[in-house]
Design a protein around this motif. Structure first.
Motif, PDB file in Angstrom:
ATOM      1  N   GLN A 140       0.824  -1.195   0.000  1.00  0.00           N
ATOM      2  CA  GLN A 140       0.000   0.000   0.000  1.00  0.00           C
ATOM      3  C   GLN A 140       0.866   1.256   0.000  1.00  0.00           C
ATOM      4  O   GLN A 140       2.070   1.207   0.276  1.00  0.00           O
ATOM      5  N   ALA A 141       0.233   2.384  -0.293  1.00  0.00           N
ATOM      6  CA  ALA A 141       0.967   3.652  -0.399  1.00  0.00           C
ATOM      7  C   ALA A 141       1.748   3.954   0.872  1.00  0.00           C
ATOM      8  O   ALA A 141       2.891   4.424   0.819  1.00  0.00           O
ATOM      9  N   SER A 142       1.147   3.681   2.025  1.00  0.00           N
ATOM     10  CA  SER A 142       1.793   3.988   3.298  1.00  0.00           C
ATOM     11  C   SER A 142       3.012   3.114   3.564  1.00  0.00           C
ATOM     12  O   SER A 142       3.825   3.416   4.439  1.00  0.00           O
ATOM     13  N   THR A 178       1.273  -1.833  -5.075  1.00  0.00           N
ATOM     14  CA  THR A 178       1.463  -2.957  -5.985  1.00  0.00           C
ATOM     15  C   THR A 178       0.218  -3.835  -5.945  1.00  0.00           C
ATOM     16  O   THR A 178      -0.494  -3.882  -4.946  1.00  0.00           O
ATOM     17  N   THR A 179      -0.016  -4.533  -7.041  1.00  0.00           N
ATOM     18  CA  THR A 179      -1.173  -5.409  -7.164  1.00  0.00           C
ATOM     19  C   THR A 179      -0.867  -6.762  -6.529  1.00  0.00           C
ATOM     20  O   THR A 179       0.221  -6.996  -6.015  1.00  0.00           O
ATOM     21  N   VAL A 186       0.879   2.940 -11.028  1.00  0.00           N
ATOM     22  CA  VAL A 186       1.683   4.131 -11.261  1.00  0.00           C
ATOM     23  C   VAL A 186       0.803   5.322 -11.616  1.00  0.00           C
ATOM     24  O   VAL A 186      -0.132   5.203 -12.413  1.00  0.00           O
ATOM     25  N   ASN A 187       1.102   6.459 -11.013  1.00  0.00           N
ATOM     26  CA  ASN A 187       0.557   7.736 -11.461  1.00  0.00           C
ATOM     27  C   ASN A 187       1.699   8.543 -12.065  1.00  0.00           C
ATOM     28  O   ASN A 187       2.812   8.539 -11.539  1.00  0.00           O
ATOM     29  N   TYR A 188       1.419   9.225 -13.163  1.00  0.00           N
ATOM     30  CA  TYR A 188       2.453  10.044 -13.783  1.00  0.00           C
ATOM     31  C   TYR A 188       2.418  11.420 -13.137  1.00  0.00           C
ATOM     32  O   TYR A 188       1.514  12.209 -13.370  1.00  0.00           O
ATOM     33  N   GLY A 189       3.421  11.734 -12.320  1.00  0.00           N
ATOM     34  CA  GLY A 189       3.379  12.970 -11.551  1.00  0.00           C
ATOM     35  C   GLY A 189       4.097  14.145 -12.163  1.00  0.00           C
ATOM     36  O   GLY A 189       3.985  15.264 -11.673  1.00  0.00           O
ATOM     37  N   LEU A 190       4.863  13.920 -13.235  1.00  0.00           N
ATOM     38  CA  LEU A 190       5.637  14.999 -13.855  1.00  0.00           C
ATOM     39  C   LEU A 190       4.892  15.579 -15.051  1.00  0.00           C
ATOM     40  O   LEU A 190       4.310  14.840 -15.848  1.00  0.00           O
TER      41      LEU A 190
END
Length: 257
Positions: A140-142, A178-179, A186-190
């Protein structure tokens, strides 16, 4: 009978106010640009520090972090086969290794995870990272900071390592989880402007050549190892140049090392 006084602003006073507002606005925008430029320079420094750490590790231990036989140097245990410390010079995640060794470039685990724990154990980077040698599902994100170092750029960006079967890369992106099969979400942050600035400062400024390449194609095992395809107007680049007028975050980058 007394005449009432006019308490309104004169044209000169209004002009002065507008000039002041313009100066303040310009200063704020210029300050914001300076801050972002400093953040981008910091990101380049971080990647260079990691490259230096890898070079030092390789000289000291005669192999890449994550890829060396761990038991020989007191690092985390690994099997010493395939994608778990076999010292073949490629950083692989162990996902679907039997079919295509580098198919798991977008997956967490194996040498791609041990890479960071080895560097930390060798005191070449700071942080404490997982010593898992298998694939790592359902993160998870955390929990992500236990597996990957946070990018200097911030904004929930992390640094991942992978191989295309020939060259190893750092990947800069927003790895959020992760799955069940260990594949990154993934998020594209740029933005393309940020990607162009990073590429121009440290490489050739082009999205599909050099050591820094845009990898913002639709995320899949097949495309992660490849630069953006030509004609992809809605992505980070069109396969020739960065889509710098696209202000939406649509970019991830890879850095060869």
């Amino acid at each position: 009978m007394e005449q009432g006084t006019n308490s309104g602003f004169t044209l000169i006073e209004l002009s002065i106010v507008l000039v002041i507002i313009g100066l303040l606005t310009g200063g704020i925008l210029a300050g914001r640009d300076l801050i972002r430029a400093a953040e981008l320079r910091g990101q380049i420094r971080q990647i260079e520090q990691y490259r230096t750490a890898v070079h030092t590790f390789k000289v000291r231990y005669d192999g890449l972090p994550g890829d060396v036989p761990g038991q020989n140097f007191g690092f985390a245990a690994r099997s010493g086969t395939n994608c778990s410390g076999n010292n073949d010079g490629l950083l692989l995640s162990c996902f679907n290794y039997a079919a295509v060794p580098w198919a798991g470039s977008l997956n967490l685990g194996g040498e791609a995870t041990l890479f960071w724990s080895d560097l930390a154990a060798a005191s070449l980077i700071t942080g404490a990272f997982s010593t898992s040698s298998g694939i790592v599902p359902n993160v998870q994100a955390s929990q992500m900071a236990s597996y990957l170092p946070a990018a200097s750029l911030g904004g929930k960006h992390f640094i991942h390592v992978f191989s295309d079967g020939v060259v190893n890369f750092f990947a800069l992106s927003q790895f959020t989880s992760t799955t069940g099969s260990s594949q990154f979400v993934v998020n594209y942050g740029l933005t393309a402007a940020d990607a162009l600035a990073l590429d121009s400062k440290a490489d050739d400024g082009l999205p599909v050549t050099g050591d820094i390449v845009s990898i913002s194609s639709p995320v899949s095992v097949q495309l992660w190892n490849r630069p953006d395809p030509s004609g992809a107007a809605g992505l980070c680049s069109d396969g020739v140049s960065y889509n710098a007028t696209n202000n939406n975050p649509r970019c991830s980058l890879r850095f060869a090392f």
